[in-house]
Design a protein around this motif. Structure first.
Motif, PDB file in Angstrom:
ATOM      1  N   LEU A 216       0.826  -1.207   0.000  1.00  0.00           N
ATOM      2  CA  LEU A 216       0.000   0.000   0.000  1.00  0.00           C
ATOM      3  C   LEU A 216       0.861   1.257   0.000  1.00  0.00           C
ATOM      4  O   LEU A 216       0.562   2.237  -0.700  1.00  0.00           O
ATOM      5  CB  LEU A 216      -0.913   0.004   1.228  1.00  0.00           C
ATOM      6  N   LYS A 220       0.785   4.014  -3.128  1.00  0.00           N
ATOM      7  CA  LYS A 220       0.294   5.380  -2.923  1.00  0.00           C
ATOM      8  C   LYS A 220       1.409   6.403  -2.957  1.00  0.00           C
ATOM      9  O   LYS A 220       1.314   7.408  -3.664  1.00  0.00           O
ATOM     10  CB  LYS A 220      -0.459   5.479  -1.596  1.00  0.00           C
ATOM     11  N   CYS A 227      -6.193   5.995  -2.622  1.00  0.00           N
ATOM     12  CA  CYS A 227      -6.755   4.821  -1.960  1.00  0.00           C
ATOM     13  C   CYS A 227      -8.040   4.342  -2.627  1.00  0.00           C
ATOM     14  O   CYS A 227      -8.324   3.139  -2.643  1.00  0.00           O
ATOM     15  CB  CYS A 227      -7.007   5.132  -0.485  1.00  0.00           C
ATOM     16  N   GLU A 231      -8.746   0.592  -3.805  1.00  0.00           N
ATOM     17  CA  GLU A 231      -9.933  -0.155  -3.404  1.00  0.00           C
ATOM     18  C   GLU A 231     -10.573  -0.840  -4.608  1.00  0.00           C
ATOM     19  O   GLU A 231     -10.960  -2.022  -4.543  1.00  0.00           O
ATOM     20  CB  GLU A 231     -10.924   0.790  -2.737  1.00  0.00           C
ATOM     21  N   ARG A 243     -11.215   1.816   1.644  1.00  0.00           N
ATOM     22  CA  ARG A 243     -10.233   2.902   1.666  1.00  0.00           C
ATOM     23  C   ARG A 243     -10.020   3.461   3.065  1.00  0.00           C
ATOM     24  O   ARG A 243      -8.930   3.938   3.386  1.00  0.00           O
ATOM     25  CB  ARG A 243     -10.677   4.001   0.704  1.00  0.00           C
ATOM     26  N   MET A 246      -7.443   1.320   4.627  1.00  0.00           N
ATOM     27  CA  MET A 246      -6.136   1.619   4.032  1.00  0.00           C
ATOM     28  C   MET A 246      -5.542   2.879   4.645  1.00  0.00           C
ATOM     29  O   MET A 246      -4.345   2.922   4.964  1.00  0.00           O
ATOM     30  CB  MET A 246      -6.273   1.802   2.518  1.00  0.00           C
ATOM     31  N   CYS A 247      -6.348   3.911   4.804  1.00  0.00           N
ATOM     32  CA  CYS A 247      -5.849   5.158   5.375  1.00  0.00           C
ATOM     33  C   CYS A 247      -5.353   4.950   6.801  1.00  0.00           C
ATOM     34  O   CYS A 247      -4.300   5.490   7.181  1.00  0.00           O
ATOM     35  CB  CYS A 247      -6.939   6.226   5.341  1.00  0.00           C
ATOM     36  N   TRP A 489      -4.443  12.938  -4.987  1.00  0.00           N
ATOM     37  CA  TRP A 489      -5.406  12.752  -3.902  1.00  0.00           C
ATOM     38  C   TRP A 489      -5.817  14.072  -3.239  1.00  0.00           C
ATOM     39  O   TRP A 489      -6.476  14.084  -2.205  1.00  0.00           O
ATOM     40  CB  TRP A 489      -4.888  11.758  -2.863  1.00  0.00           C
TER      41      TRP A 489
END
Length: 570
Positions: A216, A220, A227, A231, A243, A246-247, A489
């Protein structure tokens, strides 16, 4: 004298007086006209200057819209002068191509209708369904048995208890099934069931293996994939991960790396590095919700990048681009700091306002950036200003001469700079003083000459050390990763997330500096961190990783789970 003669003389005197008054009035009128002419000439000159500045600004804006987005160092001065001679032919050619294009350039109504359909077709985001049950996953499995030889000697094995994690291997995902051995042991006359002890994990409660964390981070912060796209990608591989999770994972990962390896890298740069090259850029950060629970508008944060000799590429997030921020960031460093001419760095070299002591040995010294100086002349040369073209030519000679010594050791490079480059610098700054005196107004050329004049002391410091490059372009190149992320993002979810992102950016960029595979590096150090001594985190930095990894057991490091033996300190 007769009465007629007296009357005639009186009339003559009266006429002379009238003529004198008329002459005085005419002189006053002429003086007023001359004053008005001078005023109009001044107004005309001011308008001409304003017009010239507007034309220069217009040329600069057109270059930014239709030309190259940044300065090209291989652009010849003659190309800048000849640019635009065939602009009319280019415009006619473009108009002809538009006329010949079927359907023209219209379609705005269709685009609006499409956007409306897309908005109607957008579905509401489903609610989270809780922790995923990996036991029911259709992904291939990798099974690892976790036994305890000491418990096996005291009792009998009665079975295994499965624990599942999502594992990432090159090219695909797997389910890691850890089977924990359970033993029946007689203690104080009572049969007791004990389980083998699990090896320590960096993130004990996480659904995913550290290999997923590493993947990940690379996707990123190295490749710039948001994210929400990750996803969508995971859904196609039957390894769904929302997501929000993930964050949280990336925030935990960055915070852990920042407090361990990255912190050690910063301390090493301040204590042992000699030349730091730095620059900064802005980024949008979403603040915490207000007292009423509503989201607030994004605030502006700043990312500093620091290239420390050839050892580290460091990133740091701050709330503001201020003197207090840089003073805190570079506290304890006593070498050479190469930066642009931003006033926030003045406090490092000259102290707070009002203090004018000479810089002593053992303190930080600021070094100027010739790329920024050249950039001002480049912007002015776009407007065909002869003086700016001349300045650009002189700076090009400096770069060409210094580039011929790039492979020499620092001591020899310093000697040649003192012998051959110093005279060119003297000629350049002499020319700047003369040209600056004759350049009036606030034109782009005057701005370029003023920058060179004000930064002469800092720009000349490249002569003091052969390890210094002419500019801090390497730190500007390091900022490209931040800019790509800013476009992809749009904002960072919180101050904590921005700090975590800076830590991951640091390790990824430093891996690329030392020609390491960032994904393999993160996979390895995330396996090592639960066992590694706190006082030796600098050994895990990319600068030292090749030597550190050579002292580790390769089979233990390659296993997805298991204890790793830590070698003694070097």
């Amino acid at each position: 004298m007769s009465e007629k003669s007296a009357a005639r003389e009186s009339m003559g005197t009266e006429k002379l007086r009238e003529l004198r008054e008329q002459l005085l009035q005419r002189d006053d009128a002429i003086a007023s006209l001359r004053e008005l002419i001078r005023s109009l000439e001044g107004t005309e000159q001011a308008l001409k200057t304003t017009l010239a500045n507007q034309i220069a600004e217009n040329e600069q804006l057109k270059r930014r819209l239709f030309g190259t987005k940044s300065e090209r160092t291989n652009t010849s001065e003659f190309q800048l002068l000849l640019e635009g001679l065939f602009r009319e032919n280019t415009a006619l050619q473009k108009k002809l191509e538009q006329e010949l294009t079927p359907g023209g350039a219209t379609g705005g109504d269709d685009d609006g209708a499409k956007r409306g359909r897309d908005k109607e077709e957008k579905k509401a985001r489903p609610k989270p369904k809780g922790r995923r049950n990996l036991a029911a996953s259709q992904l291939p499995r990798i099974t690892v048995d976790i036994d305890d030889p000491e418990l096996a000697k005291k009792g009998r094995l009665i079975g295994y208890e499965p624990v599942f994690e999502l594992l990432r291997i090159p090219g695909s995902f797997r389910v890691l099934e850890k089977r924990i051995a359970r033993y029946e042991i007689a203690l104080a006359g009572t049969d007791t069931v004990l389980s083998a002890e699990l090896p320590p994990r960096l993130f004990p409660r996480a659904l995913c293996h550290t290999s997923v964390f590493a993947w990940l981070a690379i996707e990123k912060f190295m490749l710039g994939v948001p994210c929400y796209r990750l996803e969508q990608l995971l859904q196609t591989e039957e390894a769904s991960l929302d997501r929000g999770t993930m964050c949280r994972y990336l925030e935990d990962l960055g915070g852990t790396l920042g407090a361990t390896v990255v912190h050690a890298m910063f301390e090493d740069a301040r204590a042992n590095c000699h030349v730091l090259s730095t620059d900064a850029t802005g980024a949008a950060i979403q603040p915490e919700p207000g007292s009423d629970g509503r989201r607030q508008a994004c605030k502006k944060g700043h990312f500093f990048t620091i290239v420390a000799d050839c050892d580290h590429v460091l990133y740091h997030d701050t709330d503001s681009h201020s003197s207090a921020s840089v003073q805190s960031l570079f506290r304890g460093f006593s070498g050479l700091l190469q930066s642009d001419a931003s006033s926030v760095y003045d406090i490092l070299d000259r102290g707070p306002p009002g203090r004018f002591e000479e810089t002593t040995e053992g303190t930080l010294k600021l070094v100027g950036c010739w790329a920024h100086c050249r950039r001002y002349f480049f912007d002015a040369a776009v407007t065909k200003h002869q003086g700016a073209v001349e300045g650009l030519r002189r700076i090009r000679e400096l770069y060409a001469l210094d580039a011929s010594w790039s492979k020499l050791p620092p001591s020899e490079r310093k000697r040649r700079r003192a012998t051959h480059l110093a005279p060119l610098l003297d000629d350049f700054f002499t020319w700047v003083s003369v040209a600056r005196a004759s350049e009036a107004g606030r034109s782009l050329a005057a701005k370029a000459l003023g920058y060179a004049h004000n930064q002469e002391h800092e720009l000349r410091r490249v002569l003091t050390d052969g390890r210094l490059p002419l500019d801090n372009s390497r730190s500007e190149r390091a900022l490209r990763t931040i800019v790509v992320g800013r476009k992809n993002w749009l904002f960072y979810g919180s101050d904590t997330h921005a700090e975590s992102a800076a830590a991951i950016f640091t390790l990824v960029a430093s891996c690329r500096l030392h020609r390491l595979d960032p994904l393999a590096f993160l996979n390895d150090i995330l396996r090592l961190l639960p066992y590694w001594p706190k006082e030796r985190y600098i050994e895990l930095a990319p600068k030292n990783w090749a030597a550190t990894r050579a002292r580790l057991d390769a089979d233990q490091l390659a296993a997805p789970v298991g204890v790793i033996r830590i070698p003694p300190g070097a």
